[in-house]
Design a protein around this motif. Sequence first.
Motif, PDB file in Angstrom:
ATOM      1  N   TYR A   1      35.281  38.988  37.901  1.00 16.23           N
ATOM      2  CA  TYR A   1      36.580  39.241  37.264  1.00 16.23           C
ATOM      3  C   TYR A   1      36.654  38.636  35.867  1.00 16.23           C
ATOM      4  O   TYR A   1      37.499  39.020  35.056  1.00 16.23           O
ATOM      5  N   ALA A   2      35.737  37.685  35.565  1.00 13.54           N
ATOM      6  CA  ALA A   2      35.758  36.995  34.272  1.00 13.54           C
ATOM      7  C   ALA A   2      34.757  37.584  33.275  1.00 13.54           C
ATOM      8  O   ALA A   2      34.547  37.020  32.208  1.00 13.54           O
TER       9      ALA A   2
ATOM     10  N   ASP B   1      40.626  38.726  29.212  1.00 16.69           N
ATOM     11  CA  ASP B   1      41.570  38.136  30.156  1.00 16.69           C
ATOM     12  C   ASP B   1      42.477  39.217  30.733  1.00 16.69           C
ATOM     13  O   ASP B   1      43.195  39.909  30.003  1.00 16.69           O
ATOM     14  N   TYR B   2      42.413  39.353  32.060  1.00 15.53           N
ATOM     15  CA  TYR B   2      43.165  40.420  32.720  1.00 15.53           C
ATOM     16  C   TYR B   2      44.668  40.285  32.562  1.00 15.53           C
ATOM     17  O   TYR B   2      45.392  41.284  32.583  1.00 15.53           O
ATOM     18  N   HIS B   3      45.170  39.051  32.381  1.00 23.89           N
ATOM     19  CA  HIS B   3      46.621  38.869  32.240  1.00 23.89           C
ATOM     20  C   HIS B   3      47.163  39.728  31.099  1.00 23.89           C
ATOM     21  O   HIS B   3      48.128  40.464  31.270  1.00 23.89           O
ATOM     22  N   SER B   4      46.509  39.625  29.935  1.00 23.08           N
ATOM     23  CA  SER B   4      47.011  40.358  28.773  1.00 23.08           C
ATOM     24  C   SER B   4      46.768  41.862  28.907  1.00 23.08           C
ATOM     25  O   SER B   4      47.617  42.666  28.536  1.00 23.08           O
ATOM     26  N   VAL B   5      45.617  42.252  29.470  1.00 27.45           N
ATOM     27  CA  VAL B   5      45.306  43.678  29.635  1.00 27.45           C
ATOM     28  C   VAL B   5      46.342  44.345  30.549  1.00 27.45           C
ATOM     29  O   VAL B   5      46.899  45.397  30.227  1.00 27.45           O
ATOM     30  N   ILE B   6      46.613  43.694  31.688  1.00 31.41           N
ATOM     31  CA  ILE B   6      47.534  44.299  32.662  1.00 31.41           C
ATOM     32  C   ILE B   6      48.979  44.227  32.180  1.00 31.41           C
ATOM     33  O   ILE B   6      49.750  45.171  32.381  1.00 31.41           O
ATOM     34  N   LYS B   7      49.356  43.110  31.546  1.00 32.04           N
ATOM     35  CA  LYS B   7      50.733  42.979  31.027  1.00 32.04           C
ATOM     36  C   LYS B   7      51.082  44.148  30.099  1.00 32.04           C
ATOM     37  O   LYS B   7      52.184  44.697  30.160  1.00 32.04           O
TER      38      LYS B   7
ATOM     39  N   PRO C   1      37.630  49.794  29.178  1.00 33.76           N
ATOM     40  CA  PRO C   1      36.726  49.216  28.164  1.00 33.76           C
ATOM     41  C   PRO C   1      36.936  47.721  27.928  1.00 33.76           C
ATOM     42  O   PRO C   1      35.969  46.993  27.655  1.00 33.76           O
ATOM     43  N   LEU C   2      38.182  47.233  28.053  1.00 33.85           N
ATOM     44  CA  LEU C   2      38.444  45.818  27.793  1.00 33.85           C
ATOM     45  C   LEU C   2      37.823  44.889  28.853  1.00 33.85           C
ATOM     46  O   LEU C   2      37.709  43.694  28.644  1.00 33.85           O
TER      47      LEU C   2
ATOM     48  N   PRO D   1      38.818  34.976  30.714  1.00 31.75           N
ATOM     49  CA  PRO D   1      39.259  33.988  31.703  1.00 31.75           C
ATOM     50  C   PRO D   1      38.443  32.697  31.659  1.00 31.75           C
ATOM     51  O   PRO D   1      38.895  31.654  32.127  1.00 31.75           O
ATOM     52  N   LEU D   2      37.230  32.754  31.086  1.00 34.07           N
ATOM     53  CA  LEU D   2      36.366  31.566  31.004  1.00 34.07           C
ATOM     54  C   LEU D   2      37.021  30.421  30.235  1.00 34.07           C
ATOM     55  O   LEU D   2      36.675  29.259  30.430  1.00 34.07           O
TER      56      LEU D   2
END
Length: 307
Positions: free
Chosen positions: A97-98, A102-108, A258-259, A290-291
Amino acid sequence: MIDTKSKYTQFIKSEAKRLGFLSCGISKAAFLEQEAPRLENWLNNQRNGQMSYMENNFDKRLNPTLLVDDAKSVISLLLNYYPSEFQNPDSFKISKYAYGEDYHSVIKEKLKELLFSIQENIGEVSGRAFVDSAPVLDKAWAAKSGLGWIGKNSNLLTRKVGSFYFIAELIIDLDLEYDFATTDHCGTCTACIDACPTEAIIAPYQVDGSKCISYFTIELKENIPDEMQGKFDDWAFGCDICQDVCPWNKFSKPHNEPLFNPKPELLSMSKKDWEEITEETFKVIAKNSPLKRTKFSGIKRNIDFLR
């Protein structure tokens, strides 16, 4: 003739698909009765270790109407992150997942667009987007919405694509058609329990978060306990063991976001590269990733522990 509620529901699900979400399920926003005693018991047994934030907002975790005024519906969404390329086999391991941004910003961003689209096409609808950083029991809502079942490793599992996806929610003040929970398909399988090197899955469907490799390598801020020496199987950030061995993950398909594509430097790094990593190199690799969560000092601690 399709009624309004049904029309709105279909519109939201088709928009979720357009935005790249794997699936979308909807539940009535109400108190999570079954989860309340489970969460209380988990906290009382200190399964959260030093994750003290899990003790905060107990009521809000169980009741979405405390998070969004007049909440009517919880829209649960899954976003695939399973990669098409993997790390150099001679490397310390990073949880899949990392690999990307960062998935937080992509999904938000996707959730904001979904809410905007709802408001533009349906009318005055209020709501809030949640991605893993607020007191929402995302797996419980996703299971309630029929997106999968919570497996013995406490991850949300699906028969179609396994479990390598993020879960997010949009809680809104609009009545919609609600989905039904699906059935459990773990059967007699104990692959995840048998494979966990730190015995964090203490019983089927029960995970002691304070024993998980992900907890030690990401959440724990002090030194990793000596008794864990030799048990990490080269995991330097997070851990995918209980997902990698799950038979349902044979059906994982590469994502098309892509992100989430990994930086080539991350994939090519060897153990030696990690051992000699400088703060400058770490900043390049961890940028928007996320790292960043562990900081340079954390990743150095983890690698020193694995050497």
